[in-house]
Design a protein around this motif. Structure first.
Motif, PDB file in Angstrom:
ATOM      1  N   TYR A 218       0.809  -1.480  -0.016  1.00  0.00           N
ATOM      2  CA  TYR A 218      -0.107   0.219   0.170  1.00  0.00           C
ATOM      3  C   TYR A 218       0.625   1.471   0.373  1.00  0.00           C
ATOM      4  O   TYR A 218       0.635   2.471  -0.543  1.00  0.00           O
ATOM      5  CB  TYR A 218      -0.892  -0.079   1.406  1.00  0.00           C
TER       6      TYR A 218
ATOM      7  N   LYS B  24       1.770   4.000  -2.909  1.00  0.00           N
ATOM      8  CA  LYS B  24       1.311   5.541  -2.880  1.00  0.00           C
ATOM      9  C   LYS B  24       2.629   6.519  -2.974  1.00  0.00           C
ATOM     10  O   LYS B  24       2.481   7.293  -3.774  1.00  0.00           O
ATOM     11  CB  LYS B  24       0.675   6.031  -1.289  1.00  0.00           C
TER      12      LYS B  24
ATOM     13  N   LYS C 217       4.065   8.127  -6.539  1.00  0.00           N
ATOM     14  CA  LYS C 217       4.083   9.147  -6.880  1.00  0.00           C
ATOM     15  C   LYS C 217       4.833  10.146  -6.588  1.00  0.00           C
ATOM     16  O   LYS C 217       4.552  11.653  -7.446  1.00  0.00           O
ATOM     17  CB  LYS C 217       2.561  10.088  -6.646  1.00  0.00           C
TER      18      LYS C 217
ATOM     19  N   ARG D 287      -3.265   3.527   7.459  1.00  0.00           N
ATOM     20  CA  ARG D 287      -3.331   3.349   5.978  1.00  0.00           C
ATOM     21  C   ARG D 287      -3.355   4.999   5.922  1.00  0.00           C
ATOM     22  O   ARG D 287      -3.377   5.946   5.010  1.00  0.00           O
ATOM     23  CB  ARG D 287      -4.761   2.669   5.084  1.00  0.00           C
TER      24      ARG D 287
ATOM     25  N   ASP E 104      -1.286   8.159   4.383  1.00  0.00           N
ATOM     26  CA  ASP E 104      -2.182   9.066   3.192  1.00  0.00           C
ATOM     27  C   ASP E 104      -1.552  10.513   3.243  1.00  0.00           C
ATOM     28  O   ASP E 104      -1.733  11.440   3.326  1.00  0.00           O
ATOM     29  CB  ASP E 104      -3.739   8.699   3.158  1.00  0.00           C
TER      30      ASP E 104
ATOM     31  N   LEU F 181       2.172  11.102   3.161  1.00  0.00           N
ATOM     32  CA  LEU F 181       1.947  11.417   1.693  1.00  0.00           C
ATOM     33  C   LEU F 181       1.524  12.802   1.010  1.00  0.00           C
ATOM     34  O   LEU F 181       2.810  12.920   0.511  1.00  0.00           O
ATOM     35  CB  LEU F 181       1.671  10.785   0.901  1.00  0.00           C
TER      36      LEU F 181
END
Length: 180
Positions: free
Chosen positions: A19, A23, A26, A71, A75, A78
């Motif tokens: 996961y 991510k 990017k 998670r 996020d 990130l």
């Protein structure tokens, strides 16, 4: 992009690593060169902390976030690192554009240090006219001390020739007079 994972009191499952890797892909678009990315996942009581450190030769971007789920923490982290990477990328592209414009301007005006323009004659920029009044060298020195200009063109009262008085780097004045 190599990603180093560190778990502090946390169980790093392969699904969680996949996961995070998905991510973090990017970032490739903005970081350019091969970055070193370190993801640190920590468990503290009921909080799940995530920290991402991305190092490139030009910049280091870091972000921390916490929530009840790894998670969600990843996020949030990130998003912050991505914002930093975008800002850094934008600064680099702006400086390249600025540098390109300056070089093009130098080339067009024929400034030294850059290849000469492709025309037959150099470009001359007229800066205005200088009034010629007769004065002695001492008067010229006092006038140049009062002005912000680095030079003064005047008609020498003694020789009736045109002379140039200029301020030297060492603080003294230089005088250029015609021969004869």
């Amino acid at each position: 992009m190599p990603i180093l994972f560190t778990g502090r009191k946390a169980d790093l499952t392969p699904a969680l690593k996949r996961y995070a890797e998905g991510k973090l892909n990017k970032l490739d678009r903005f970081l350019g060169e091969e970055p070193d990315v370190h993801v640190i996942l920590t468990v503290e009581k009921h909080r799940r902390l995530a920290e991402i450190v991305a190092r490139t030769p030009l910049a280091t971007m870091t972000a921390r976030a916490d929530s009840s789920d790894f998670r969600e923490s990843i996020d949030r982290c990130l998003e912050r690192v991505l914002a930093q990477a975008k800002r850094n990328h934008e600064k680099m592209t702006q400086s390249r554009r600025r540098r390109g414009r300056k070089e093009a301007l130098r080339e067009a005006t024929g400034m030294p240090g850059v290849a000469a323009p492709a025309r037959d004659r150099p470009l001359i920029v007229r800066m205005g006219s200088v009034p010629m009044k007769p004065m002695s060298v001492e008067e010229a020195v006092s006038e140049i001390q009062d002005s912000r200009d680095g030079f003064l063109v005047f008609r020498n009262a003694d020789s009736q020739g045109i002379s140039v008085l200029f301020r030297r780097a060492d603080g003294r004045f230089g005088l250029i007079e015609p021969e004869g």
